[in-house]
Design an enzyme around this catalytic site. Structure first.
Site, PDB file in Angstrom:
ATOM      1  N   ASN A 210       0.848  -1.203   0.000  1.00 60.66           N
ATOM      2  CA  ASN A 210       0.000   0.000   0.000  1.00 60.66           C
ATOM      3  C   ASN A 210       0.881   1.249   0.000  1.00 60.66           C
ATOM      4  OD1 ASN A 210       0.588   0.782   2.855  1.00 60.66           O
ATOM      5  ND2 ASN A 210      -0.308  -1.239   3.212  1.00 60.66           N
ATOM      6  N   ASP A 279      -4.031  -6.613   5.013  1.00 56.13           N
ATOM      7  CA  ASP A 279      -4.988  -7.492   5.694  1.00 56.13           C
ATOM      8  C   ASP A 279      -4.904  -8.925   5.162  1.00 56.13           C
ATOM      9  OD1 ASP A 279      -6.106  -5.696   7.513  1.00 56.13           O
ATOM     10  OD2 ASP A 279      -7.321  -4.785   5.931  1.00 56.13           O
ATOM     11  N   LYS A 289       9.265 -16.608 -10.949  1.00 55.28           N
ATOM     12  CA  LYS A 289       8.470 -15.495 -11.490  1.00 55.28           C
ATOM     13  C   LYS A 289       7.297 -16.058 -12.305  1.00 55.28           C
ATOM     14  CE  LYS A 289       8.760 -11.493 -14.436  1.00 55.28           C
ATOM     15  NZ  LYS A 289       9.389 -10.954 -15.607  1.00 55.28           N
ATOM     16  N   ILE A 307      -2.041  -7.779  14.094  1.00 55.24           N
ATOM     17  CA  ILE A 307      -0.920  -7.573  15.025  1.00 55.24           C
ATOM     18  C   ILE A 307      -1.364  -6.843  16.285  1.00 55.24           C
ATOM     19  CG2 ILE A 307       1.345  -6.469  15.274  1.00 55.24           C
ATOM     20  CD1 ILE A 307       1.537  -6.793  12.125  1.00 55.24           C
ATOM     21  N   VAL A 308      -2.067  -5.710  16.091  1.00 57.49           N
ATOM     22  CA  VAL A 308      -2.382  -4.882  17.270  1.00 57.49           C
ATOM     23  C   VAL A 308      -3.359  -5.590  18.201  1.00 57.49           C
ATOM     24  CG1 VAL A 308      -4.258  -3.446  16.283  1.00 57.49           C
ATOM     25  CG2 VAL A 308      -2.721  -2.489  17.995  1.00 57.49           C
ATOM     26  N   LYS A 337     -13.432  -0.232  15.815  1.00 62.89           N
ATOM     27  CA  LYS A 337     -12.114  -0.917  15.781  1.00 62.89           C
ATOM     28  C   LYS A 337     -11.490  -0.937  17.171  1.00 62.89           C
ATOM     29  CE  LYS A 337     -10.612  -0.456  11.050  1.00 62.89           C
ATOM     30  NZ  LYS A 337     -10.002   0.358  10.025  1.00 62.89           N
ATOM     31  N   LYS A 341     -10.705  -4.562  18.679  1.00 62.98           N
ATOM     32  CA  LYS A 341      -9.286  -4.931  18.821  1.00 62.98           C
ATOM     33  C   LYS A 341      -8.805  -4.806  20.274  1.00 62.98           C
ATOM     34  CE  LYS A 341      -8.247  -3.790  14.005  1.00 62.98           C
ATOM     35  NZ  LYS A 341      -7.142  -4.060  13.083  1.00 62.98           N
TER      36      LYS A 341
END
Ligand code: PMT
Length: 407
Positions: A210, A279, A289, A307-308, A337, A341
């Site tokens: 990203n 995600d 390749k 992760i968090v 969230k 989380k």
């Protein structure tokens, strides 16, 4: 240790004999690691040439407000946003009076009005001018607006008078500028910050990722170190230099980032998840390749670990802060969230406008915690990071006290 590493200092030079000391000041600021851009008033150019200060700073010197050529480079609003600190040295009695009365009649006063950066003044003038009640009233006004005053020193003056009004020596001004960036809010606290993107390999040459540049997370790491914290920065791939006094762990994928994060638990007091973690990742990474063949192709993806939330649900959980990058319904999605989380705090980042957020120098956020919220205006990521770390430092001791078993 370079105390001004990664700091962007806009040095204003106004008219006075002490302007010659600005040349030495630029050297001291650069020695301490700062990037320096100089703005000179008309009067300053009577005492020292822009060319001298350009050569020393390594950047073009800005002198006029209405200069189409300069605006085509770094325009005045951009310059105002660029600065982490506006340092005016020497600050003449006339400049101090114009600043106190809120004028924007030249480039330097306009930048002071247009910038959110702190302003520091190193006055230099004749002792009678310094003592004059008008100057003292102007200084009082500027102090009430949170301007920092460096000096003046007392002693023999260029005009032969003796008394207060001498500009401080360059070394002293540079040290005081560095001190402005330090706070003791997080002394001895261990802070872990994730930053940047993750890359999820498709084959040996391709990946899913990203637009995160790492700028926000790196700014937070610098701000935490400046507040006295021991900082570990777990960074996905970025092009940024490691902030001063920060220890960096480089990772590539979300799984690497999770492993590095779990590794810090037990010795981490505050965890801030600023990284834009993918995600999903490809179910399988092709060994070679992938060759172009059919008109369409599909890549099967599998969810990455969160992760968090893994950190927040760990038995040795630190005070855990997440980010929420949203393009709509900011508060609703951010609070959701935070609950899902299990976070102590969430920093909601509206990323619908590409002037802020991903890969921008500016950001604008709203922070939510279970019982409150605080909105922050748009500003440079470095300034925002300092304000966010101050907020985290306010909340962290309460969280720690609440977690202590009562005796
Ligand atoms: O890096 P810059 O260019 O400076 O841009 C900064 C930023 C926009 C990336 C940053 O300010 C930001 O908003 N970071 C969070 C980006 C994000 O992925 O948000 P999210 O809403 O998808 O994720 C919510 C939280 O969960 C985040 O704290 C994220 O780090 C965390 N997460 C997400 C997925 C996952 N698998 N593991 C996680 O820990």
């Amino acid at each position: 240790m370079k105390q001004l590493s990664n700091r962007q200092i806009l040095l204003g030079v106004t008219g006075g004999i002490a302007a010659y000391k600005s040349a030495e000041l630029i050297r001291r600021l650069k020695d301490a690691g700062a990037d320096v851009r100089v703005v000179m008033t008309q009067a300053a150019q009577e005492f020292i040439t822009p060319l001298t200060l350009q050569a020393l700073s390594g950047n073009p010197v800005h002198t006029t407000l209405l200069d189409p050529e300069a605006e085509a480079g770094m325009g005045h609003i951009e310059l105002a946003r660029w600065a982490d600190l506006i340092l005016v040295a020497p600050a003449s009695a006339n400049f101090i009076a114009r600043l106190a009365s809120g004028r924007g009649d030249d480039l330097l006063t306009t930048l002071c009005l247009a910038s959110d950066a702190p302003i520091a003044l190193a006055p230099a003038m004749n002792q009678a001018m310094w003592r004059d009640s008008a100057t003292q009233a102007n200084i009082a006004v500027l102090k009430s607006r949170q301007a920092h005053l460096f000096g003046p020193a007392a002693g023999e003056q260029a005009c032969g008078d003796v008394g207060p009004g001498r500009m401080l020596e360059a070394e002293d001004i540079a040290r005081r500028a560095a001190d402005l960036f330090q706070s003791r809010d997080l002394d001895g606290v261990s802070v872990v910050i994730t930053a940047g993107p993750t890359r999820e390999a498709i084959d040996p040459v391709r990946y899913i990722s990203n637009h995160s540049s790492g700028k926000m997370g790196y700014a937070l790491a610098q701000a935490a170190a400046d507040a006295g914290a021991r900082v570990t920065l777990i960074s996905g791939p970025t092009n940024l230099p490691c902030p001063a006094r920060v220890s960096r762990v480089d990772v590539i994928s979300a799984e690497d980032m999770l492993a590095a994060s779990l590794n810090t638990l037990g010795k981490c007091d505050v965890f801030i998840a600023c990284a834009a973690v993918a995600d999903y990742r490809p179910v399988a990474v092709a060994e070679h390749k992938i060759k172009k063949a059919a008109e369409q192709m599909q890549i099967a993806l599998v969810r990455n670990p969160d992760i968090v939330s893994t950190v927040a649900s760990h038995p040795r959980r630190p005070f855990t802060v997440g980010f929420a990058a949203e393009t709509r319904d900011l508060e609703h999605y951010a609070r959701d969230k935070m609950t899902r989380k299990g976070l102590d705090m969430i920093i909601a980042n509206d990323v619908s406008d590409n002037r802020i957020g991903f890969n921008a120098d500016q950001n604008q956020v709203v922070v939510f915690w279970p019982e409150g919220r605080q909105a922050f205006a748009e500003m440079a990521k470095s300034q925002l990071a300092r304000q966010l770390m101050a907020l985290v430092a306010q909340h962290y001791p309460h969280a720690r006290a609440a977690a202590q078993p009562s005796s």
